[in-house]
Design an enzyme around this catalytic site. Structure first.
Site, PDB file in Angstrom:
ATOM      1  N   SER A  61      22.239 -11.683 -12.123  1.00 13.42           N
ATOM      2  CA  SER A  61      23.282 -12.697 -11.916  1.00 13.42           C
ATOM      3  C   SER A  61      23.899 -12.700 -10.522  1.00 13.42           C
ATOM      4  O   SER A  61      24.647 -13.625 -10.199  1.00 13.42           O
ATOM      5  CB  SER A  61      24.390 -12.531 -12.951  1.00 13.42           C
ATOM      6  N   LYS A  64      23.387 -15.756  -8.628  1.00 11.67           N
ATOM      7  CA  LYS A  64      24.195 -16.971  -8.885  1.00 11.67           C
ATOM      8  C   LYS A  64      25.133 -17.282  -7.710  1.00 11.67           C
ATOM      9  O   LYS A  64      25.524 -18.426  -7.522  1.00 11.67           O
ATOM     10  CB  LYS A  64      24.986 -16.802 -10.189  1.00 11.67           C
ATOM     11  N   TYR A 188      15.499 -20.798 -13.316  1.00 11.83           N
ATOM     12  CA  TYR A 188      16.644 -19.882 -13.456  1.00 11.83           C
ATOM     13  C   TYR A 188      16.172 -18.432 -13.618  1.00 11.83           C
ATOM     14  O   TYR A 188      16.686 -17.516 -12.958  1.00 11.83           O
ATOM     15  CB  TYR A 188      17.494 -20.339 -14.651  1.00 11.83           C
ATOM     16  N   TYR A 240      32.365 -11.767 -15.454  1.00 11.67           N
ATOM     17  CA  TYR A 240      32.503 -12.298 -16.818  1.00 11.67           C
ATOM     18  C   TYR A 240      33.868 -11.948 -17.389  1.00 11.67           C
ATOM     19  O   TYR A 240      34.869 -12.038 -16.689  1.00 11.67           O
ATOM     20  CB  TYR A 240      31.363 -11.776 -17.729  1.00 11.67           C
ATOM     21  N   VAL A 258      23.053  -7.952 -14.656  1.00 13.04           N
ATOM     22  CA  VAL A 258      22.677  -7.001 -15.708  1.00 13.04           C
ATOM     23  C   VAL A 258      21.580  -6.024 -15.276  1.00 13.04           C
ATOM     24  O   VAL A 258      21.240  -5.115 -16.020  1.00 13.04           O
ATOM     25  CB  VAL A 258      22.278  -7.692 -17.043  1.00 13.04           C
TER      26      VAL A 258
HETATM   27  N1  GLU Z   1      19.070 -13.429 -16.281  1.00 14.50           N
HETATM   28  C1  GLU Z   1      20.157 -12.895 -17.052  1.00 14.50           C
HETATM   29  C2  GLU Z   1      20.347 -13.723 -18.298  1.00 14.50           C
HETATM   30  O1  GLU Z   1      20.161 -14.905 -18.236  1.00 14.50           O
HETATM   31  C3  GLU Z   1      21.381 -12.874 -16.207  1.00 14.50           C
HETATM   32  C4  GLU Z   1      22.568 -12.217 -16.854  1.00 14.50           C
HETATM   33  C5  GLU Z   1      23.361 -11.327 -15.945  1.00 14.50           C
HETATM   34  O2  GLU Z   1      22.861 -10.769 -14.971  1.00 14.50           O
HETATM   35  O3  GLU Z   1      24.544 -11.144 -16.225  1.00 14.50           O
HETATM   36  O4  GLU Z   1      20.652 -13.247 -19.348  1.00 14.50           O
END
Ligand code: GLU
Length: 304
Positions: A61, A64, A188, A240, A258
Site C-alpha cells: 500500500s 498508493k 492495482y 488505516y 502489508v
Molecule cells: N495489495 C494489498 C491488498 O489489496 C494492499 C493492502 C495493504 O498494503 O495494506 O490487500
C-alpha cells in the site's frame, strides 16, 4: 545518524514480539519475519542505513502514495470527485462505509480508494501502459531504474483477492468504476507488487521532504502545495484505522503496507523507510512503528 540507526537495529534484532506476516497473500506469508531494515535519506543526497536495507520487499500500500501523486498530476482536484480525503477509522479492506457513502471511498489510501484511483488514471489505456507509467514514475522519484514489479506477488494477490473484487464490484454498482474490473484490479495488484529496498524507498520520498523538490537531484516533482497536501493525507489516513495511533506515537506523515514497510516523511529533514514483515493487528509493521518511534525520540523530528 549512523549510530542512532545501528542502535535501533540492535534493539530490533533482539525483539521477541515481532507481529504476524500478512498471510492472506500466500507469497507474503512465506517471508521470514526475523528481518529488519531502516534507511534515512537526507535532502543533500546522503543515505544512512542499518539492517538489511538492500533487501527487496513488497511495498504494497505504500504504492498508493505514488499512484495518488500521479493521479493529482493527471486530474488535479477532480481526483476528489472519485475519492474523499477523510480518515476512515475502518480496516484497509472494509466495505462497510462504501454502502453509506454511495460507493465513494473515504480516502485514496484504503483499498477501495486506491482501486478507484487506478480506474481514474487508466483513462482508456491498456493496463500494461498504465503500469509502465506507474513504474516509470517510481523509478524517477527514487532515481533508480532497477526498481521492478514482483510478478509472483501480483499473481498471488490476484488468486486470493476476493475482497478487492467485492470492493470494485460494489463501487461499480454505484456507477463509479469506468473500466473493466479485471483490468483495474490487475493493474492495482501489480502496482502493490512493486519491490523496493529500504534505501530505494527512503530516496523515493525525498520530494515530499522539501516542498515537492527532490533536492538530491534538483528536480521538482510536484508543487509545494501538493506536497503539503499529500503529507497531510499520509498523516491522517496512511495507517488505516491505526492512523491516530501512529500520529500519536510517531508524529510524522507515514504510509504503511502489508509487506511490512513504512515510508515516513520528516518535513525539511528526511525521508525514512523502515521494514519488518511482522504486522500488528491492524496490519501495520509492528517493529517498523517501534523503530520510527525510537528514531523520532532521538532526533526530535516529530512535526508536533
Ligand atoms: N495489495 C494489498 C491488498 O489489496 C494492499 C493492502 C495493504 O498494503 O495494506 O490487500
Amino acid at each position: 545518524m549512523q549510530e542512532i540507526l545501528d542502535d535501533i537495529a540492535e534493539v530490533m534484532s533482539t525483539a521477541t514480539e515481532r507481529g504476524q506476516v500478512a498471510d492472506y497473500i500466500p507469497e507474503l506469508a512465506a517471508v521470514n519475519p526475523n528481518q529488519f531494515a531502516i534507511s534515512v535519506a537526507l535532502p543533500n543526497g546522503q543515505t544512512y542505513s542499518s539492517g538489511c536495507a538492500q533487501q527487496l520487499f513488497s511495498i504494497q500500500s505504500i504504492s498508493k502514495v505514488f499512484s495518488l501523486t500521479l493521479a493529482l498530476g493527471k486530474l488535479g482536484d477532480a481526483v476528489w470527485n472519485k475519492v474523499g480525503r477523510e480518515p476512515s477509522g475502518d480496516p484497509f479492506n472494509s466495505i462497510v462505509q462504501l454502502e453509506h457513502e454511495q460507493g465513494k471511498p473515504r480516502n485514496p489510501f484504503i483499498n477501495a480508494g486506491a482501486i478507484a484511483i487506478v480506474d481514474a488514471i487508466m483513462m482508456g489505456h491498456e493496463p500494461k501502459e498504465l503500469l509502465a507509467e506507474i513504474l516509470q514514475f517510481v523509478r524517477f522519484i527514487a532515481n533508480d531504474n532497477s526498481i521492478a514489479i514482483d510478478e509472483k506477488v501480483a499473481l498471488s494477490e490476484l488468486a486470493t483477492g476476493h475482497r478487492n473484487t467485492a470492493l470494485a464490484s460494489f463501487m461499480a454498482s454505484f456507477g463509479r468504476i469506468e473500466h473493466e474490473i479485471p483490468q483495474v484490479l490487475g493493474t492495482y495488484y501489480h502496482q502493490c507488487s512493486i519491490s523496493m529496498s529500504c534505501e530505494q524507498l527512503a530516496r523515493s520520498g525525498l520530494f515530499l521532504v522539501s516542498d515537492g523538490v527532490n533536492k538530491s537531484t534538483g528536480i521538482r516533482v510536484v508543487s509545494s502545495r501538493r506536497a503539503r497536501r499529500i503529507n497531510s493525507l499520509m498523516l491522517m489516513c496512511g495507517h488505516y484505522d491505526g492512523s491516530g495511533e501512529f500520529a500519536y506515537r510517531v508524529g510524522l506523515p507515514g504510509k504503511s503496507g502489508v509487506g511490512g514497510g513504512i515510508l515516513a516523511i520528516a518535513p525539511n529533514k528526511a525521508s525514512i523507510a523502515v521494514w519488518s514483515p511482522g504486522l500488528d493487528k491492524i496490519g501495520n509493521s509492528k517493529l517498523g512503528t517501534v523503530a520510527l518511534e525510537m528514531l523520532v525520540q532521538r532526533t526530535g523530528w516529530s512535526i508536533f
